[in-house]
Design an enzyme around this catalytic site. Structure first.
Site, PDB file in Angstrom:
ATOM      1  N   GLY A  59       0.778  -1.242   0.000  1.00  0.00           N
ATOM      2  CA  GLY A  59       0.000   0.000   0.000  1.00  0.00           C
ATOM      3  C   GLY A  59       0.805   1.286   0.000  1.00  0.00           C
ATOM      4  CB  SER A  60       4.313   2.262  -0.605  1.00  0.00           C
ATOM      5  OG  SER A  60       4.613   1.819  -1.904  1.00  0.00           O
ATOM      6  CG  ASN A  61       2.436   3.168  -5.749  1.00  0.00           C
ATOM      7  OD1 ASN A  61       2.867   4.212  -6.220  1.00  0.00           O
ATOM      8  ND2 ASN A  61       3.103   2.018  -5.811  1.00  0.00           N
TER       9      ASN A  61
ATOM     10  NE  ARG B 198      -7.709 -11.297  -6.843  1.00  0.00           N
ATOM     11  CZ  ARG B 198      -7.778 -12.592  -6.651  1.00  0.00           C
ATOM     12  NH1 ARG B 198      -8.363 -13.359  -7.536  1.00  0.00           N
ATOM     13  NH2 ARG B 198      -7.278 -13.138  -5.558  1.00  0.00           N
ATOM     14  CB  ILE B 199      -6.074 -10.221 -15.201  1.00  0.00           C
ATOM     15  CG1 ILE B 199      -4.589 -10.550 -15.275  1.00  0.00           C
ATOM     16  CG2 ILE B 199      -6.564  -9.738 -16.548  1.00  0.00           C
ATOM     17  CD1 ILE B 199      -4.322 -11.807 -16.070  1.00  0.00           C
TER      18      ILE B 199
ATOM     19  CG  HIS C 217       4.387  -2.281 -14.956  1.00  0.00           C
ATOM     20  ND1 HIS C 217       4.033  -3.512 -14.445  1.00  0.00           N
ATOM     21  CD2 HIS C 217       5.520  -2.473 -15.681  1.00  0.00           C
ATOM     22  CE1 HIS C 217       4.909  -4.416 -14.853  1.00  0.00           C
ATOM     23  NE2 HIS C 217       5.831  -3.820 -15.602  1.00  0.00           N
TER      24      HIS C 217
ATOM     25  CG  ASP D   1      -5.341  -2.637 -22.809  1.00  0.00           C
ATOM     26  OD1 ASP D   1      -4.808  -3.449 -22.023  1.00  0.00           O
ATOM     27  OD2 ASP D   1      -4.791  -2.248 -23.850  1.00  0.00           O
TER      28      ASP D   1
ATOM     29  N   GLY E 203      -5.395  -6.311 -21.804  1.00  0.00           N
ATOM     30  CA  GLY E 203      -4.096  -6.982 -21.802  1.00  0.00           C
ATOM     31  C   GLY E 203      -3.379  -6.822 -20.458  1.00  0.00           C
ATOM     32  CB  VAL E 204      -0.610  -8.530 -18.848  1.00  0.00           C
ATOM     33  CG1 VAL E 204       0.308  -8.334 -17.646  1.00  0.00           C
ATOM     34  CG2 VAL E 204      -1.594  -9.658 -18.578  1.00  0.00           C
TER      35      VAL E 204
HETATM   36  C1  GRF Z   1       4.401  -1.293  -7.117  1.00  0.00           C
HETATM   37  O1  GRF Z   1       5.732  -1.555  -7.446  1.00  0.00           O
HETATM   38  C2  GRF Z   1       3.584  -1.089  -8.363  1.00  0.00           C
HETATM   39  O2  GRF Z   1       4.306  -0.513  -9.402  1.00  0.00           O
HETATM   40  C3  GRF Z   1       3.197  -2.503  -8.721  1.00  0.00           C
HETATM   41  O3  GRF Z   1       2.958  -3.128  -7.492  1.00  0.00           O
HETATM   42  C4  GRF Z   1       3.729  -2.491  -6.478  1.00  0.00           C
HETATM   43  C5  GRF Z   1       2.775  -2.095  -5.392  1.00  0.00           C
HETATM   44  O4  GRF Z   1       3.452  -1.560  -4.286  1.00  0.00           O
HETATM   45  N1  GRF Z   1       2.075  -2.528  -9.609  1.00  0.00           N
HETATM   46  P1  GRF Z   1       2.634  -0.872  -3.113  1.00  0.00           P
HETATM   47  O5  GRF Z   1       1.655  -1.916  -2.579  1.00  0.00           O
HETATM   48  O6  GRF Z   1       1.919   0.312  -3.683  1.00  0.00           O
HETATM   49  O7  GRF Z   1       3.657  -0.490  -2.095  1.00  0.00           O
END
Ligand code: GRF
Length: 203
Positions: A22-24, A100-101, A118, A150, A152-153
């Site tokens: 959850g850092s983002n 998850r997709i 990403h 979208d 795709g991955v």
């Molecule tokens: C991040 O590296 C993000 O780019 C990827 O999954 C990771 C999630 O990290 N999609 P966090 O849970 O937000 O710390």
């Protein structure tokens, strides 16, 4: 793109979907997201650290069952997640480490309004272990990408990227740490752009 010019001052309700650390999510809560407000956190992992972070941030947060599969949603469950977000007036969905997709009803309902972050410069190194892939390939520059989702991955149109140099002595851990710092800058910035209406709709 999400807002009409006439809507420019209204607040946009944002849901974050996450599976882990959850850092983002935190960066989105505390960063400058312009008119965007992080209003909801939904996780598919009852033990995810992000749940604790959400309660510290005062954001409504809950676990919802994703169904019986490991890497995708069950169809009924994906419909439930979608309905839940619609009932709460969610206008933008930010994936932040959701493992998850998304393919079905959620993508249809929120097409052009789901974005992801990403840890590579897409289209290089999509999928899992992007930082390891970059090191193994030997690229000298890598980074992170915020993009539309979208079917795709990691293939949707790119909104914003941040790059960093790879050092000779980088390990997956050191590289991931420097990319993550850029992620925490890039994600709020991308959301701010989208919510200000200054980014042209690409999907
Ligand atoms: C991040 O590296 C993000 O780019 C990827 O999954 C990771 C999630 O990290 N999609 P966090 O849970 O937000 O710390």
């Amino acid at each position: 793109m999400i807002l009409d010019k006439s809507d420019k001052c209204s607040v946009l309700r944002i849901a974050v979907l996450a599976s882990g650390r959850g850092s983002n999510f935190e960066a989105l809560c505390h960063g400058d997201t312009g008119n965007g407000r992080i209003s909801l956190l939904v996780t598919d992992n009852e033990n995810a650290d992000v749940l604790k972070k959400a309660s510290e941030s005062g954001v409504e947060a809950l676990y919802m069952s994703p169904g019986k599969y490991r890497t995708k949603f069950g169809e009924a469950e994906e419909r439930e997640w979608t309905r839940f977000m619609m009932d709460r007036g969610i206008e933008l969905v930010c994936l932040a480490g959701l493992m998850r997709i998304i393919k079905g009803p959620m993508l249809e309902e929120f097409r052009g309004r789901i974005i992801n972050i990403h840890p590579s410069l897409l289209p290089s190194f999509p999928g899992l272990h992007a930082q390891r892939q970059a090191l193994d390939y030997g690229v000298r520059v890598t980074g992170c990408t915020v993009h539309y989702v979208d079917a795709g991955v990691d293939t949707g149109p790119i909104i914003l990227q941040k790059s960093i140099n790879v050092k000779d002595d980088d390990t997956v851990e050191t590289l991931s740490g420097r990319i993550l710092k850029q992620e925490h800058i890039a994600y709020p910035e991308a959301v701010r752009l989208l919510c200000s209406g200054s980014f042209e709709r690409m999907m």
